[in-house]
Scaffold this active site. Structure first.
Site, PDB file in Angstrom:
ATOM      1  N   ASP A  93       0.817  -1.281   0.113  1.00  0.00           N
ATOM      2  CA  ASP A  93      -0.017   0.085   0.086  1.00  0.00           C
ATOM      3  C   ASP A  93       0.803   1.509  -0.027  1.00  0.00           C
ATOM      4  O   ASP A  93       1.980   1.302   0.692  1.00  0.00           O
ATOM      5  CB  ASP A  93      -0.797  -0.067   1.224  1.00  0.00           C
ATOM      6  CG  ASP A  93      -1.924  -1.258   1.338  1.00  0.00           C
ATOM      7  OD1 ASP A  93      -2.359  -1.396  -0.055  1.00  0.00           O
ATOM      8  OD2 ASP A  93      -2.220  -1.677   2.375  1.00  0.00           O
ATOM      9  N   ASP A 110      -6.607  -1.234  -5.180  1.00  0.00           N
ATOM     10  CA  ASP A 110      -7.803  -1.035  -4.386  1.00  0.00           C
ATOM     11  C   ASP A 110      -8.856   0.128  -4.929  1.00  0.00           C
ATOM     12  O   ASP A 110      -9.945  -0.175  -4.958  1.00  0.00           O
ATOM     13  CB  ASP A 110      -7.381  -0.689  -2.866  1.00  0.00           C
ATOM     14  CG  ASP A 110      -6.757  -1.418  -2.172  1.00  0.00           C
ATOM     15  OD1 ASP A 110      -6.525  -2.701  -2.488  1.00  0.00           O
ATOM     16  OD2 ASP A 110      -5.708  -1.194  -1.313  1.00  0.00           O
TER      17      ASP A 110
END
Length: 125
Positions: A93, A110
């Site tokens: 991330d 995402d």
């Protein structure tokens, strides 16, 4: 054919954008918000099953073009995360989203999953 191109572009976009724009990296062995983080194998299996189901719908079911586009974007993001889970054991991330009560981190894959789900939902209206 267009679905395959959308999927590949989504996968490439995540990995290219990370090298251009990434600041702080965080690693997530779990699913959304780190759930199942203590069981990365379960998350890997669950992700793989979800990818197969979405890809089956994209390539083998008779669905509306807008639904196919949304599921293609969603599967591109899901496959991008699945590739990282297989190769690295976690997802990277790199987009920070600090809130006053929690620091969220996510990646472009995402966003693609969420955007694809929104497009697929809108195709049903």
């Amino acid at each position: 054919m267009r679905s395959g191109i959308i999927i590949l572009l989504c996968i490439l976009l995540e990995h290219i954008a990370r090298f251009i724009f990434a600041g702080t990296l965080s690693y997530n062995a779990g699913a959304a918000f780190g759930i199942f983080g203590s069981s990365p194998v379960f998350t890997l299996i669950l992700s793989g099953i979800a990818c197969v189901m979405i890809l089956y719908a994209v390539f083998f079911m008779n669905i509306k073009p807008l639904m196919r586009a949304g599921l293609s974007v969603m599967s591109g993001g899901a496959l991008s995360n699945l590739i990282e889970r297989i190769l690295l054991g976690h997802v990277i991330d790199w987009i920070p989203f600090p809130l006053s009560f929690i620091d969220l981190n996510f990646n472009l894959a995402d966003v693609e999953i969420s955007l694809g789900a929104l497009i697929a939902f809108l195709s049903c209206i």
